[in-house]
Design a protein around this motif. Structure first.
Motif, short mmCIF file in Angstrom:
data_model
loop_
_atom_site.label_atom_id
_atom_site.label_comp_id
_atom_site.label_asym_id
_atom_site.label_seq_id
_atom_site.Cartn_x
_atom_site.Cartn_y
_atom_site.Cartn_z
N TYR A 1 92.05 50.56 26.86
CA TYR A 1 92.13 51.19 25.55
C TYR A 1 91.96 52.69 25.74
O TYR A 1 91.16 53.13 26.55
CB TYR A 1 91.03 50.62 24.66
CG TYR A 1 90.99 51.20 23.27
CD1 TYR A 1 92.08 51.10 22.43
CD2 TYR A 1 89.84 51.85 22.82
CE1 TYR A 1 92.04 51.64 21.15
CE2 TYR A 1 89.78 52.38 21.54
CZ TYR A 1 90.89 52.28 20.71
OH TYR A 1 90.85 52.81 19.45
N ILE A 2 92.71 53.47 24.98
CA ILE A 2 92.85 54.89 25.30
C ILE A 2 91.63 55.76 25.02
O ILE A 2 91.60 56.91 25.41
CB ILE A 2 94.06 55.50 24.55
CG1 ILE A 2 93.88 55.34 23.04
CG2 ILE A 2 95.36 54.86 25.01
CD1 ILE A 2 94.89 56.15 22.24
N ILE B 1 100.34 57.73 23.21
CA ILE B 1 100.68 56.94 22.03
C ILE B 1 101.21 57.84 20.93
O ILE B 1 102.15 57.50 20.23
CB ILE B 1 99.44 56.15 21.55
CG1 ILE B 1 99.20 54.98 22.49
CG2 ILE B 1 99.58 55.74 20.10
CD1 ILE B 1 98.70 53.73 21.86
N VAL C 1 101.85 48.16 16.99
CA VAL C 1 100.73 48.37 16.08
C VAL C 1 99.45 47.70 16.61
O VAL C 1 99.45 46.53 16.92
CB VAL C 1 101.04 47.82 14.67
CG1 VAL C 1 99.94 48.21 13.71
CG2 VAL C 1 102.38 48.36 14.19
N GLY C 2 98.40 48.48 16.69
CA GLY C 2 97.13 47.98 17.22
C GLY C 2 96.17 47.53 16.16
O GLY C 2 94.96 47.63 16.33
N VAL D 1 104.80 49.88 23.02
CA VAL D 1 104.13 50.98 23.71
C VAL D 1 104.25 50.80 25.22
O VAL D 1 103.95 49.73 25.74
CB VAL D 1 102.64 51.05 23.29
CG1 VAL D 1 101.96 52.23 23.97
CG2 VAL D 1 102.51 51.17 21.78
N ARG E 1 103.23 47.11 26.21
CA ARG E 1 102.28 46.41 25.35
C ARG E 1 103.04 45.94 24.12
O ARG E 1 103.57 46.75 23.37
CB ARG E 1 101.12 47.29 24.92
CG ARG E 1 100.07 46.48 24.15
CD ARG E 1 99.03 47.34 23.47
NE ARG E 1 99.56 48.02 22.29
CZ ARG E 1 98.81 48.70 21.42
NH1 ARG E 1 97.51 48.80 21.63
NH2 ARG E 1 99.35 49.30 20.37
#
Lengths: 162, 379
Positions: free
Chosen positions: B120-121, B15, B33-34, B341, B355
Motif C-alpha cells: 500500500y502506497i 496512482i 478503485v481501492g 493500476v 492491480r
C-alpha cells in the motif's frame, strides 16, 4: 458453504446469469452447475424464474392489492383445502398463511381496481369458509424482492484510488 | 514558501498520475478503485443521522468514545485478540491516521522500518515523514507475495526496528496463513523487531479465517494492530479506524493523536458502534458478493491465459501482464477504456502486474474483463 446453496444464492441474486458465468462465480464446472440446477428444479426447490418489474414504468395496466382473508375451519375443511382452491385463480399472484389478526395474505393482480375488486367480491368472498376480506390496493412500490425502485445510491467514487 | 526537504524525498504517488489520465476519458470502466462500491449499511448511516439530530457534534475523548472502544474490544475477540478498552485501543481518523501516528510514535530519526513490497502506497512515505529509513523488502510471486524470513534476511531486515505487515494485502489480495505468520513472528522475535500489522481487510477473507499476527504466542507485546471501518463496513468517507496494542504503545500513539487530531470524527464513531453491534449480516452479504466476483475474475484471467495467483482476501487480484505494466495499463486505458493500476506503483516487485479491483458491480466487471481479453488478444 454447501455448493448447491452457493449456486442457489447466485440464482436468487440474478437468475439470468449464463451457466458459464454461474460456474465462474461458484468455482464449479459448467456441467456441475447444469446438474445442480436440474436437481434444484426436480426437487422443487427452484420453482421458477421471473423478472422483478417496476410496473409503474412499464406501459401496461397493472393493479395490485394485498388482501387479508379470515376463514372459519370445520372438521372437514382445513387451511390447505381453502388455499388449494384460492391458489388456482390466475389473479392470485401469491397466497400465504400468516400468523396474527388474519389467516391468509393474498396478493391479487388485475388490469384495473374494478377487476381486482370484482375478483375479491365475486370469487374470494363467496367461498363458504371465508368470513372476512380486507383489500389494500397497492399505491406505490419502493422495494420489491430485494430490489430498490427508488433512491439508488450513486457511485461517486474517484475512478482510481489507492 | 520554504518547503521541507523530506517532502522532496517522497515522490508524488504513481496512482495520482494514472488517476489524471483516467479522468480525462469518458466511458471508462474502472478496476482501479481501492474502496467498496457499496454504501455503508443503512443502520450505521441511520445511527450517524440520529447522532446529528441529537446534537452530538462535539469532540469525543482523545481515544474515542468508551462505548466504541468497548464494542471494538468485543469485536476483535473473533480474531483471538484481547485488548482492554481503556488503555489498549485508540480510535483514529481512518486506519491511515493510525499508520501515520504509529510511525511518528515509534520511529526515531535513522530507525529502519521494513516494508514488504508490493505494498500500500502510504507506508514508505509515512516512514520518511517520521524521519525513519524505509527498507523495502521484495516479496515473490511463488509465495503469493507473502513475505518470508528468507525475503527479510535477503533485504537485511534483521537490522529493522519495525516491520509493517498488511494481510489481507492491498494490492495483491494475498492472505497470510497462521504458519506463514508464525515464521515471520519467529524472525521478529529473534531480531527484536516490532510489528505494525495493518489488518484493514481482515473481514474480507474468503478461504479460511483471518489470523492476526498479534494472536500468536509472544507477539501481542511487540505488535500494534491497525483496523478500521472503511473496507468491511464500506465507510471510507466516514474516516474511522483504530489501533490496538500494548498500553505503552497506545499511550505513545495517543500522544501524537491528541495533538494532531484531538479526536476521530464524532458522527463516524456513532455509526461505527451501530455497525459493530448490528451490521454483521450486511458485512457478510458484501463479503459473499465480493467472493463471487473474486472467483469470477480469477476464472476469467485463467481463461484468457493471464497468470494470476489465487488471491484470497481484500478485493484485489494481481495478474501478470505481458510486457511493461505501465505501458500495458496505459494501452488498456486508451484502447479499451478499462482502468487498472500498474503493479509497479506499489513497489518494484509489483512490476509486470496489474492491480485489479473487483469493488465494481458484476455487469461492469464482465464487460471490463471482455475488454481486457480483447486487448490481450490484439497485442
Amino acid at each position: 458453504m454447501d455448493e448447491k446453496r452457493e449456486l442457489l444464492d447466485c440464482l436468487v441474486r440474478n437468475a439470468r446469469e449464463s451457466t458459464d458465468d454461474l460456474a465462474r462465480q461458484t468455482d464449479l464446472d459448467s456441467e456441475t452447475v447444469e446438474q445442480y440446477i436440474d436437481e434444484l428444479e426436480a426437487d422443487g426447490v427452484v420453482r421458477g424464474y421471473q423478472a422483478v418489474v417496476d410496473w409503474d414504468r412499464a406501459d401496461a395496466q397493472h393493479v395490485e392489492a394485498e388482501v387479508e382473508l379470515n376463514v372459519e375451519l370445520d372438521r372437514e375443511t382445513k387451511y390447505d383445502d381453502i388455499a388449494a382452491r384460492i391458489a388456482k385463480y390466475s389473479e392470485v399472484e401469491s397466497l400465504r398463511l400468516v400468523s396474527g389478526d388474519y389467516d391468509f395474505s393474498i396478493l391479487v393482480v388485475g388490469d384495473s381496481m374494478r377487476d381486482v375488486s370484482r375478483f375479491v367480491s365475486d370469487q374470494v368472498a363467496t367461498i363458504p369458509e371465508v368470513t372476512q376480506t380486507v383489500t389494500h390496493f397497492v399505491m406505490d412500490t419502493y422495494k420489491h424482492r430485494g430490489v430498490q425502485f427508488v433512491g439508488d445510491d450513486e457511485d461517486d467514487r474517484l475512478s482510481i484510488s489507492p | 514558501m520554504n518547503i521541507a526537504d523530506r517532502i522532496g524525498q517522497v515522490p508524488p504517488s504513481g496512482i495520482r498520475r494514472f488517476f489524471e489520465l483516467a479522468e480525462e476519458m469518458d466511458d471508462v470502466i474502472s478496476l482501479g478503485v481501492g474502496e467498496p462500491d457499496f454504501s455503508a449499511p443503512w443502520a450505521a448511516r441511520q445511527a450517524a443521522i440520529d447522532s446529528l439530530e441529537r446534537g452530538r457534534t462535539s469532540y469525543t475523548a482523545n481515544r474515542g468514545t468508551l462505548e466504541l472502544r468497548e464494542a471494538i474490544a468485543d469485536h476483535v475477540r473473533t480474531y483471538d485478540l484481547s485488548y482492554g478498552p481503556d488503555e489498549e485501543i485508540l480510535v483514529t481518523a481512518g486506519a491511515s491516521e493510525a499508520v501515520d501516528v504509529a510511525m511518528r510514535a515509534f520511529v526515531d530519526p535513522g530507525d529502519v522500518v521494513a516494508v514488504p513490497e508490493p505494498a500500500y502506497i502510504s507506508y514508505v512515505p509515512g516512514v520518511t515523514f517520521a524521519g525513519g529509513e524505509p527498507l523495502t523488502v521484495p516479496t515473490r510471486e511463488e509465495n503469493d507475495f507473502v513475505v518470508t524470513p528468507e525475503d527479510l534476511r535477503r533485504a537485511g531486515a534483521e537490522a529493522a526496528d519495525l516491520l509493517v505487515l498488511c494481510y489481507p494485502n492491498n494490492p495483491t489480495g494475498a492472505t497470510a496463513s497462521e504458519e506463514e505468520l508464525a515464521a515471520i513472528a519467529a524472525f521478529t522475535r529473534e531480531h527484536d523487531v516490532d510489528v505494525l500489522s495493518d489488518e484493514i481487510y481482515a473481514a474480507l477473507t474468503y478461504e479460511g479465517d483471518h489470523t492476526s499476527i498479534a494472536s500468536l504466542p509472544e507477539m501481542s507485546d511487540r505488535t500494534v494492530v491497525v483496523n478500521g471501518f472503511s473496507k468491511a463496513y464500506a465507510m471510507t468517507g466516514l474516516r474511522l479506524g483504530y489501533a490496538m496494542g500494548p498500553s505503552d504503545a497506545i499511550a505513545a500513539m495517543n500522544r501524537v493523536h491528541q495533538y494532531a487530531m484531538l479526536s476521530a470524527p464524532t458522527t463516524a464513531q456513532y455509526a461505527a458502534v451501530e455497525a459493530l453491534q448490528t451490521c454483521d449480516d450486511a458485512v457478510e452479504e458484501m463479503r459473499r458478493e465480493y467472493d463471487r466476483r473474486r472467483r469470477f475474475v480469477l476464472s476469467r484471467f485463467e481463461e484468457m491465459g493471464m497468470p494470476c495467483f489465487r488471491a484470497r482476501g481484500a478485493f484485489y487480484v494481481f495478474p501478470e501482464c505481458p510486457g511493461d505494466d505501465e505501458e500495458f495499463a496505459e494501452g488498456l486505458l486508451h484502447e479499451e477504456r478499462v482502468a487498472a493500476v500498474p503493479g509497479s506503483v506499489f513497489g518494484e516487485s509489483g512490476a509486470g502486474h496489474l492491480r485489479i479491483s473487483y469493488a465494481t458491480g458484476m455487469t461492469d466487471l464482465k464487460e471490463a474483463l471482455n475488454r481486457i481479453e480483447r486487448f490481450v488478444e490484439s497485442r
